[in-house]
Design a protein around this motif. Structure first.
Motif, short mmCIF file in Angstrom:
data_model
loop_
_atom_site.label_atom_id
_atom_site.label_comp_id
_atom_site.label_asym_id
_atom_site.label_seq_id
_atom_site.Cartn_x
_atom_site.Cartn_y
_atom_site.Cartn_z
N ARG A 83 58.99 56.22 28.73
CA ARG A 83 59.90 56.17 29.64
C ARG A 83 59.85 54.95 30.31
N LEU A 84 61.44 55.14 31.16
CA LEU A 84 61.42 53.86 32.04
C LEU A 84 60.24 53.19 32.93
N GLY A 85 59.50 54.96 33.71
CA GLY A 85 58.85 55.37 34.46
C GLY A 85 57.63 54.58 33.77
N ASP A 141 65.87 48.63 37.66
CA ASP A 141 66.32 48.02 38.98
C ASP A 141 66.53 48.57 40.08
N SER A 142 68.02 47.88 39.58
CA SER A 142 69.20 48.75 40.93
C SER A 142 69.42 50.54 40.92
N ILE A 146 62.10 51.72 37.42
CA ILE A 146 61.27 51.41 36.67
C ILE A 146 60.29 51.36 38.39
N SER A 147 59.14 50.99 37.94
CA SER A 147 58.05 51.05 39.23
C SER A 147 58.27 49.65 40.08
N PHE A 148 57.89 48.96 39.65
CA PHE A 148 58.35 47.32 39.52
C PHE A 148 59.79 46.08 40.19
N ARG A 149 59.42 45.31 41.18
CA ARG A 149 60.87 44.70 40.89
C ARG A 149 60.94 43.79 39.53
N ILE A 150 62.13 43.71 39.21
CA ILE A 150 62.58 42.63 38.41
C ILE A 150 61.93 40.90 38.53
#
Length: 383
Positions: A83-85, A141-142, A146-150
């Motif tokens: 998963r993305l998460g 991210d937008s 996800i749990s972090f910033r690109i």
């Protein structure tokens, strides 16, 4: 439902931390495939070429992104990230390092059939597999999937990627003889053979005159280059990134195009400029593969002649010629004649003058060496 409608509908689906990575990738690719196309347009009112012109990304680019994403999804699922998460910055760093390992082979068939033939991926291939992930994860991210910033992940991943050598344009052979390879018949010709030869000649002259990319030349329609049976000296074309530029048609290319179109009895403006004449695909737009074959066949045939003349070095260079070699020849020739780097950049339709500078850096060094040797002061001779 039409394919375009399916892509648009898929691209509008939101991403969440629970979205499977494979599904999120399909959504991102659907966005790329429909980018720039108005979903309110009626599919029946737009032909395929018009749709391709409206896209922000060319099909080969989307295909390469799809390959890169499929490889990443396969790796992520093998490592329990579905998963993305589940994704973390450390996963991306580990993936980039994995691509650099000699023991890692992306081909399942190669891994099972030829386990002893695994080779290290090239630096450019590694970058080609990693670079699209930034665009894919920027979308996630937008939407907070996800749990972090690109922006935080990019420098961490870039730190472990191999350094790419600066791009340098290869020194091209002199193409002034090659461009006339198809100008004269080499024996008796039937009508189809004559049309094929005139088409091939026109293509070589256009590449030699303009420095166009092969995709740009093959995308032209008759109406792009002709007005009232007169060849235009300047042709508007869309190049990389859908940026508009100008191709300059010199006298020799104008004459070759005139002979070719006159033999076709001046077709309508909407027909492709360069078409196929073989029975199976007659009338269709010439493919990129066929365009390459026209150039390389002429180069190899001319190289064979040069071997007989004892010019082996020149022949070897000709065997390496591709359609893009014409582009490099134009760049090198203009610089050699004293044209400024900024003007060459505009003629070649580069994104910026820095792109031109990077490609022809080795040439400018050689040129500076020659200038330095010619004009630098020498010490007084011994008395």
């Amino acid at each position: 439902m039409k394919p375009e409608e399916i892509r648009v509908q898929l691209s509008e689906q939101p991403l969440t931390p629970e979205t499977p990575i494979a599904e999120a990738g399909a959504i991102w690719l659907a966005r790329l495939a429909s980018a720039g196309i108005d979903s309110d347009d009626d599919d029946d009112d737009l032909d395929e070429r018009t749709r391709e012109q409206q896209r922000h990304h060319a099909r080969p680019t989307i295909t390469s992104y799809e390959t890169a994403l499929r490889i990443f999804v396969r790796w992520a699922e093998r490592n329990g990230r579905t998963r993305l998460g589940d994704l973390q910055i450390t996963d991306l760093v580990t993936y980039a390092r994995t691509l650099r390992k000699r023991s890692y082979d992306l081909s399942q068939r190669a891994a099972t059939q030829h386990p002893d033939r695994r080779e290290r991926l090239s630096e450019r291939t590694i970058h080609a597999y990693v670079r699209p992930l930034f665009g894919f994860l920027a979308l996630a991210d937008s939407q907070g999937a996800i749990s972090f910033r690109i922006a935080a992940a990019r420098p961490e991943v870039s730190r472990v990627l191999p350094r790419l050598p600066d791009p340098v344009a290869p020194t091209p052979p002199d193409l002034r003889r090659l461009v006339r390879f198809y100008d004269k018949p080499h024996g008796e010709e039937h009508e189809r053979q004559m049309l094929t030869r005139l088409r091939n000649a026109a293509l070589l002259h256009v590449l030699f005159s303009t420095g166009a990319r092969i995709s740009e030349a093959l995308s032209l329609d008759v109406g792009d280059v002709v007005r009232d049976r007169r060849i235009l000296p300047r042709v508007i074309v869309r190049g990389k990134g859908r940026r508009e530029g100008t191709l300059f048609i010199r006298r020799h290319a104008e004459q070759a195009l005139h002979r070719y179109l006159a033999a076709r009895h001046w077709p309508s403006a909407t027909e492709p400029l360069f078409i196929a004449f073989d029975p199976r695909t007659a009338g269709s737009r010439l493919s990129r593969i066929s365009g390459w074959r026209i150039v390389t066949s002429a180069a190899n045939a001319l190289a064979d002649r040069l071997i007989w003349e004892g010019k082996t070095d020149e022949a070897e260079l000709l065997r390496q010629v591709t359609p893009h070699t014409f582009r490099h020849f134009v760049g090198y020739h203009l610089l050699n004649e004293g044209v400024s780097l900024a003007e060459v950049s505009q003629i070649l339709r580069h994104r910026s003058v820095e792109v031109t500078r990077s490609f022809y850096a080795s040439y400018t060094d050689v040129q500076l060496q020659e200038v330095h040797d010619q004009f630098s002061a020498d010490p007084w001779p011994d008395e």
